[in-house]
Scaffold this active site. Structure first.
Site, PDB file in Angstrom:
ATOM      1  N   GLN A  75      25.525  30.258  -0.449  1.00  0.00           N
ATOM      2  CA  GLN A  75      24.080  30.370  -0.211  1.00  0.00           C
ATOM      3  C   GLN A  75      23.652  29.502   0.962  1.00  0.00           C
ATOM      4  O   GLN A  75      24.151  28.404   1.163  1.00  0.00           O
ATOM      5  CB  GLN A  75      23.285  30.037  -1.468  1.00  0.00           C
ATOM      6  CG  GLN A  75      23.313  28.597  -1.887  1.00  0.00           C
ATOM      7  CD  GLN A  75      22.617  28.358  -3.222  1.00  0.00           C
ATOM      8  OE1 GLN A  75      22.373  29.262  -3.994  1.00  0.00           O
ATOM      9  NE2 GLN A  75      22.305  27.113  -3.490  1.00  0.00           N
ATOM     10  N   THR A 110      20.258  24.199  -3.470  1.00  0.00           N
ATOM     11  CA  THR A 110      18.833  24.393  -3.728  1.00  0.00           C
ATOM     12  C   THR A 110      18.357  23.273  -4.647  1.00  0.00           C
ATOM     13  O   THR A 110      18.969  23.005  -5.679  1.00  0.00           O
ATOM     14  CB  THR A 110      18.565  25.775  -4.356  1.00  0.00           C
ATOM     15  OG1 THR A 110      18.936  26.779  -3.402  1.00  0.00           O
ATOM     16  CG2 THR A 110      17.095  25.950  -4.713  1.00  0.00           C
ATOM     17  N   LEU A 111      17.300  22.597  -4.231  1.00  0.00           N
ATOM     18  CA  LEU A 111      16.735  21.462  -4.961  1.00  0.00           C
ATOM     19  C   LEU A 111      15.405  21.874  -5.589  1.00  0.00           C
ATOM     20  O   LEU A 111      14.627  22.606  -4.969  1.00  0.00           O
ATOM     21  CB  LEU A 111      16.469  20.294  -4.005  1.00  0.00           C
ATOM     22  CG  LEU A 111      17.618  19.830  -3.124  1.00  0.00           C
ATOM     23  CD1 LEU A 111      17.111  18.839  -2.074  1.00  0.00           C
ATOM     24  CD2 LEU A 111      18.704  19.196  -3.967  1.00  0.00           C
ATOM     25  N   GLU A 112      15.157  21.390  -6.789  1.00  0.00           N
ATOM     26  CA  GLU A 112      13.860  21.621  -7.424  1.00  0.00           C
ATOM     27  C   GLU A 112      13.177  20.270  -7.590  1.00  0.00           C
ATOM     28  O   GLU A 112      13.744  19.349  -8.180  1.00  0.00           O
ATOM     29  CB  GLU A 112      14.026  22.293  -8.786  1.00  0.00           C
ATOM     30  CG  GLU A 112      12.708  22.716  -9.406  1.00  0.00           C
ATOM     31  CD  GLU A 112      12.299  21.870 -10.590  1.00  0.00           C
ATOM     32  OE1 GLU A 112      11.084  21.764 -10.845  1.00  0.00           O
ATOM     33  OE2 GLU A 112      13.170  21.293 -11.247  1.00  0.00           O
ATOM     34  N   LYS A 165      16.681  10.580  -6.772  1.00  0.00           N
ATOM     35  CA  LYS A 165      16.504   9.255  -6.172  1.00  0.00           C
ATOM     36  C   LYS A 165      15.459   8.480  -6.970  1.00  0.00           C
ATOM     37  O   LYS A 165      14.417   9.020  -7.341  1.00  0.00           O
ATOM     38  CB  LYS A 165      16.026   9.379  -4.722  1.00  0.00           C
ATOM     39  CG  LYS A 165      16.962  10.109  -3.798  1.00  0.00           C
ATOM     40  CD  LYS A 165      18.117   9.267  -3.354  1.00  0.00           C
ATOM     41  CE  LYS A 165      17.678   8.180  -2.411  1.00  0.00           C
ATOM     42  NZ  LYS A 165      18.776   7.301  -2.020  1.00  0.00           N
ATOM     43  N   SER A 166      15.712   7.199  -7.184  1.00  0.00           N
ATOM     44  CA  SER A 166      14.772   6.381  -7.956  1.00  0.00           C
ATOM     45  C   SER A 166      13.433   6.227  -7.236  1.00  0.00           C
ATOM     46  O   SER A 166      12.395   6.090  -7.878  1.00  0.00           O
ATOM     47  CB  SER A 166      15.377   5.017  -8.278  1.00  0.00           C
ATOM     48  OG  SER A 166      15.587   4.273  -7.102  1.00  0.00           O
ATOM     49  N   THR A 167      13.443   6.280  -5.910  1.00  0.00           N
ATOM     50  CA  THR A 167      12.191   6.181  -5.153  1.00  0.00           C
ATOM     51  C   THR A 167      11.231   7.288  -5.580  1.00  0.00           C
ATOM     52  O   THR A 167      10.040   7.042  -5.799  1.00  0.00           O
ATOM     53  CB  THR A 167      12.464   6.268  -3.639  1.00  0.00           C
ATOM     54  OG1 THR A 167      13.360   5.219  -3.281  1.00  0.00           O
ATOM     55  CG2 THR A 167      11.183   6.157  -2.824  1.00  0.00           C
ATOM     56  N   TYR A 168      11.736   8.501  -5.709  1.00  0.00           N
ATOM     57  CA  TYR A 168      10.895   9.614  -6.164  1.00  0.00           C
ATOM     58  C   TYR A 168      10.593   9.509  -7.655  1.00  0.00           C
ATOM     59  O   TYR A 168       9.461   9.723  -8.091  1.00  0.00           O
ATOM     60  CB  TYR A 168      11.547  10.961  -5.846  1.00  0.00           C
ATOM     61  CG  TYR A 168      11.374  11.390  -4.405  1.00  0.00           C
ATOM     62  CD1 TYR A 168      10.116  11.433  -3.814  1.00  0.00           C
ATOM     63  CD2 TYR A 168      12.464  11.766  -3.632  1.00  0.00           C
ATOM     64  CE1 TYR A 168       9.948  11.830  -2.496  1.00  0.00           C
ATOM     65  CE2 TYR A 168      12.305  12.172  -2.310  1.00  0.00           C
ATOM     66  CZ  TYR A 168      11.049  12.200  -1.749  1.00  0.00           C
ATOM     67  OH  TYR A 168      10.883  12.596  -0.443  1.00  0.00           O
ATOM     68  N   ALA A 169      11.600   9.188  -8.459  1.00  0.00           N
ATOM     69  CA  ALA A 169      11.408   9.110  -9.917  1.00  0.00           C
ATOM     70  C   ALA A 169      10.320   8.102 -10.277  1.00  0.00           C
ATOM     71  O   ALA A 169       9.526   8.340 -11.193  1.00  0.00           O
ATOM     72  CB  ALA A 169      12.715   8.744 -10.598  1.00  0.00           C
TER      73      ALA A 169
END
Length: 184
Positions: A176, A131-133, A107-111
């Site tokens: 998973q 699973t997200l990193e 997401k651009s908000t985080y980037a």
């Protein structure tokens, strides 16, 4: 390879369980947006985190990963230390059709805050929680908000179904649930 529209995503999610739970309209009031978009789906991060720590001065080895390199937290706001990372998972459970490959973008908000989301492609026939990193590339602590948007999934349809899917070869991350550490 064609990118698939909101109409296609909605149909597969509602009629074939491709995304569960499925949020049909994009939500964005007072939160990081999530839900169905024009040509993708913005998934949420669950309140289950594994925050990297190096108290034992371990060496990171993908073939022999030390699970004690993480501190487990269930929280609505995860704080990632400077220049570190955390693992999390999507709220949504995905079931990928045999003729589709799914690519994930942050997401651009985080980037724009120096927080990078990384996910490998979801292969044809794969299913599970993703699973997200989250990498905090800044010299300051960074917040991740549970139950809000984390990344966008784009669905690409191949010219024909693959001969051998992820399910056919019994991939190690098939089905998973929860945050999943590296496996050999």
């Amino acid at each position: 390879m064609a990118i698939l529209s909101d109409k296609w995503i909605r149909d597969k999610a509602l009629n074939e369980g491709m995304i569960e739970p499925f949020v049909e309209n994009q939500r964005r009031d007072g939160c990081i947006s999530y839900g169905l978009s024009s040509y993708g789906y913005d998934a949420r991060v669950a309140p289950e985190f594994k925050i990297f720590t190096n108290v034992d001065s371990a060496v990171v080895d993908p073939k022999d990963f030390a699970s004690n390199s993480f501190v487990d937290r269930e929280t609505d706001v995860c704080v990632i230390p400077p220049n570190s990372f955390a693992l999390a998972r999507t709220v949504e459970y995905f079931r990928v059709p045999r003729d589709v490959l799914v690519i994930c973008l942050g997401k651009s908000t985080y980037a724009r805050c120096g927080i990078i989301v990384n996910v490998t492609p979801l292969e044809p026939g794969w299913e599970g929680h993703v699973t997200l990193e989250f990498s905090n590339t800044t010299p300051l602590p960074a917040k991740i908000y549970a139950n809000e948007g984390a990344c966008q999934f784009l669905f690409l349809q191949g010219n024909e179904p693959c001969e051998v899917s992820y399910a056919d070869r019994a991939g190690k991350y098939m089905g998973q649930r929860g945050v999943t550490l590296p496996r050999l």
